[in-house]
Design an enzyme around this catalytic site. Structure first.
Site, PDB file in Angstrom:
ATOM      1  N   ARG A   1       0.814  -1.228   0.000  1.00 17.49           N
ATOM      2  CA  ARG A   1       0.000   0.000   0.000  1.00 17.49           C
ATOM      3  C   ARG A   1       0.843   1.271   0.000  1.00 17.49           C
ATOM      4  O   ARG A   1       0.332   2.362  -0.201  1.00 17.49           O
ATOM      5  CB  ARG A   1      -0.947  -0.016   1.206  1.00 17.49           C
ATOM      6  CG  ARG A   1      -2.146  -0.942   1.004  1.00 17.49           C
ATOM      7  CD  ARG A   1      -3.063  -0.905   2.209  1.00 17.49           C
ATOM      8  NE  ARG A   1      -2.549  -1.717   3.305  1.00 17.49           N
ATOM      9  CZ  ARG A   1      -3.071  -1.714   4.539  1.00 17.49           C
ATOM     10  NH1 ARG A   1      -4.089  -0.916   4.818  1.00 17.49           N
ATOM     11  NH2 ARG A   1      -2.562  -2.486   5.467  1.00 17.49           N
TER      12      ARG A   1
ATOM     13  N   GLY B   1      -4.799  -6.032  18.171  1.00 18.56           N
ATOM     14  CA  GLY B   1      -5.020  -7.231  18.960  1.00 18.56           C
ATOM     15  C   GLY B   1      -5.144  -6.900  20.433  1.00 18.56           C
ATOM     16  O   GLY B   1      -4.329  -6.148  20.975  1.00 18.56           O
TER      17      GLY B   1
ATOM     18  N   GLU C   1      -7.259 -11.023  18.147  1.00 21.31           N
ATOM     19  CA  GLU C   1      -7.252 -10.018  17.090  1.00 21.31           C
ATOM     20  C   GLU C   1      -8.632  -9.365  16.975  1.00 21.31           C
ATOM     21  O   GLU C   1      -9.655  -9.934  17.371  1.00 21.31           O
ATOM     22  CB  GLU C   1      -6.855 -10.649  15.760  1.00 21.31           C
ATOM     23  CG  GLU C   1      -5.451 -11.242  15.748  1.00 21.31           C
ATOM     24  CD  GLU C   1      -4.371 -10.217  16.053  1.00 21.31           C
ATOM     25  OE1 GLU C   1      -4.547  -9.036  15.712  1.00 21.31           O
ATOM     26  OE2 GLU C   1      -3.350 -10.592  16.659  1.00 21.31           O
TER      27      GLU C   1
ATOM     28  N   ALA D   1      37.724  47.390 -11.163  1.00 20.18           N
ATOM     29  CA  ALA D   1      36.505  46.777 -11.686  1.00 20.18           C
ATOM     30  C   ALA D   1      36.736  46.244 -13.093  1.00 20.18           C
ATOM     31  O   ALA D   1      37.431  46.847 -13.904  1.00 20.18           O
ATOM     32  CB  ALA D   1      35.366  47.798 -11.693  1.00 20.18           C
TER      33      ALA D   1
END
Length: 462
Positions: A16, A141, A156, A424
């Site tokens: 799942r 259970g 169970e 720069a």
């Protein structure tokens, strides 16, 4: 508890989950569920661990084989069958007790494990199982005790009658056995049921029928029974754990004004006075000092952060940021970097494997790779360290109080001296002495009417 061996059941596919990986590797707050079980086992003082693996078992084997025995359950025929796979290992072991846990029940805690084994040994039971009391026990259970409080049987949900369904004490799926009694029970377990499977729960009845003592210890941590069979249940576990961590941090003095998108792993340490803003994800061995502001939308993994640090909308991992640094937004600090005190790093800056000295400013659009940067330096916009020549990565050193002009390329390996400047737009390939200005660009030349002469101007003839 060196005389106890732990068996962790991790063979199930978990259909799942719809995952290509073993179910037990699904993560609870960034850590695989099975790792959380293992951590709790180690926390209880148990180092001898056997993992029963099956579906995609090679992934678990690759992760854990160097530390633990990994035994394949080639066919999944129930929990009892899974434990049977460890018989040969148990026969060779000098252990007295065997504790069996589920690798997909990540909330089992060390304290419950310790108490379970203590009760088991004190009562000299053949088997003692861990139970918990739930307000809503549906689906679990039920524990049926006899008049002396000992375990009579486990019923169970589907088999419980009306009175039994009212019982709130449930089976957690954690058992501790005397080793000899477990081996006896495994030799006598049957698969006479509709699924033709061997159930570990049947061992309690087998041992009881041999006049062996069967016990129950009810933990005060009801979360020990929690597991996840699909991604939605996994989300629920994550959300539960996330909120637990955030609540504890807030009780400890961390300010989290809005918890939206805030996910903090329970291994993270944060001192009081720090504020965590929305969208922040903190993982691993991250440690954060006091009076910091982290976020919004920030990510750290294994980062040491000092006091009074601002870390805004940025990403860092495997590095250190010292006190009063101001980082972000949109900064990336990569492994083995050290950001010293009072450093300012502005937007769109990346630092990799470098030390940035105290008080230095990297305001925007900089890349600092494999470099030792001194204190009180200033990097202009767009200046960067060119650390890779296509084959090798080399390091550079920048002295204290250096000023790196905008759009400067510092081509490693070079040394820029103390109080040195670069003009720069320069590409610097040679060392720059202390107190010097380096200029590496051609003098500007204007070619008049070049566009007209080269016919680059669109529609020139119209």
């Amino acid at each position: 508890m060196n005389k106890t061996t732990a068996i962790v059941l991790a063979a199930g596919e978990g259909k799942r989950m719809h995952s290509r990986h073993p179910k037990v590797l699904s993560k609870l707050l960034f850590r695989p569920m099975i790792q959380r079980v293992i951590d709790s086992v180690h926390g209880a003082g148990i180092d001898d661990i056997i993992l029963i693996i099956g579906f995609k078992g090679e992934e678990l084997d690759a992760i854990y084989r160097e530390r633990y025995s990994c035994i394949y359950q080639k066919e999944q025929k129930g929990t009892g069958h899974a434990v049977m796979q460890a018989k040969d290992e148990l026969l060779k072991s000098n252990c007295e007790n065997v504790i069996v846990l589920n690798g997909d029940a990540p909330f089992v805690d060390s304290k419950s494990i310790v108490n379970l084994i203590k009760i088991h040994e004190k009562e000299k039971s053949a088997v003692t199982l861990l139970s918990a009391k739930l307000d809503d026990p549906f689906g679990y259970g039920r524990i049926i005790r006899d008049s002396n409080g000992n375990l009579e049987k486990i019923v169970e949900q589907k088999d419980a009658d009306e009175e039994q369904q009212k019982i709130k004490e449930v089976n957690s799926g954690v058992y501790v056995f005397n080793k000899a009694d477990l081996l006896f029970a495994l030799d006598n377990i049957q698969n006479n049921n509709a699924a033709n499977e061997y159930y570990l729960t049947d061992t309690t009845e087998i041992l009881k029928n041999k006049s062996k003592k069967t016990g129950v210890y009810m933990t005060n941590n009801p979360d020990t029974v929690l597991g996840a069979n699909d991604k939605y249940q996994l989300f629920q576990l994550n959300e539960k754990k996330r909120l637990e961590v955030l609540k504890q941090l807030m009780l400890d003095g961390v300010e989290i004004p809005c918890i939206d998108g805030v996910i903090i792993e329970d291994s993270v340490v944060i001192e009081a006075g720090t504020t965590i803003l929305p969208g922040s994800i903190l993982k691993g061995q991250t440690k954060i000092g006091k009076d910091c502001v982290i976020g919004p939308n920030s990510y750290t993994e294994n980062v040491i952060i000092g006091d009074e640090v601002i870390f805004n909308s940025s990403y860092a991992y495997d590095c250190e940021i010292k006190s009063k640094a101001d980082i972000g937004p949109f900064v990336r600090i990569r492994p083995d970097s050290i950001i010293e005190e009072k450093v300012h790093i502005g937007n769109f800056v990346e630092v990799k494997n470098s030390t940035v000295g105290a008080g230095t400013k990297l305001p925007h659009f900089n890349y600092i790779g494999d470099c030792e940067v001194g204190k009180d330096c200033n990097f202009g916009c767009g200046s960067l360290v060119v650390n890779y020549d296509g084959t090798n990565k080399t390091r550079s050193t920048i002295g204290d109080n250096a000023f790196i002009g905008c759009n400067t390329n510092l081509v490693s390996p070079i040394k820029v001296g103390h109080f040195a400047y670069t003009a720069a737009g320069s590409t610097i390939t040679d060392d720059v002495p202390d107190y010097s200005l380096a200029i590496a660009r051609n003098r500007q030349e204007n070619k008049e009417n070049w566009v007209i002469k080269t016919r680059k101007l669109k529609n020139l003839d119209r």
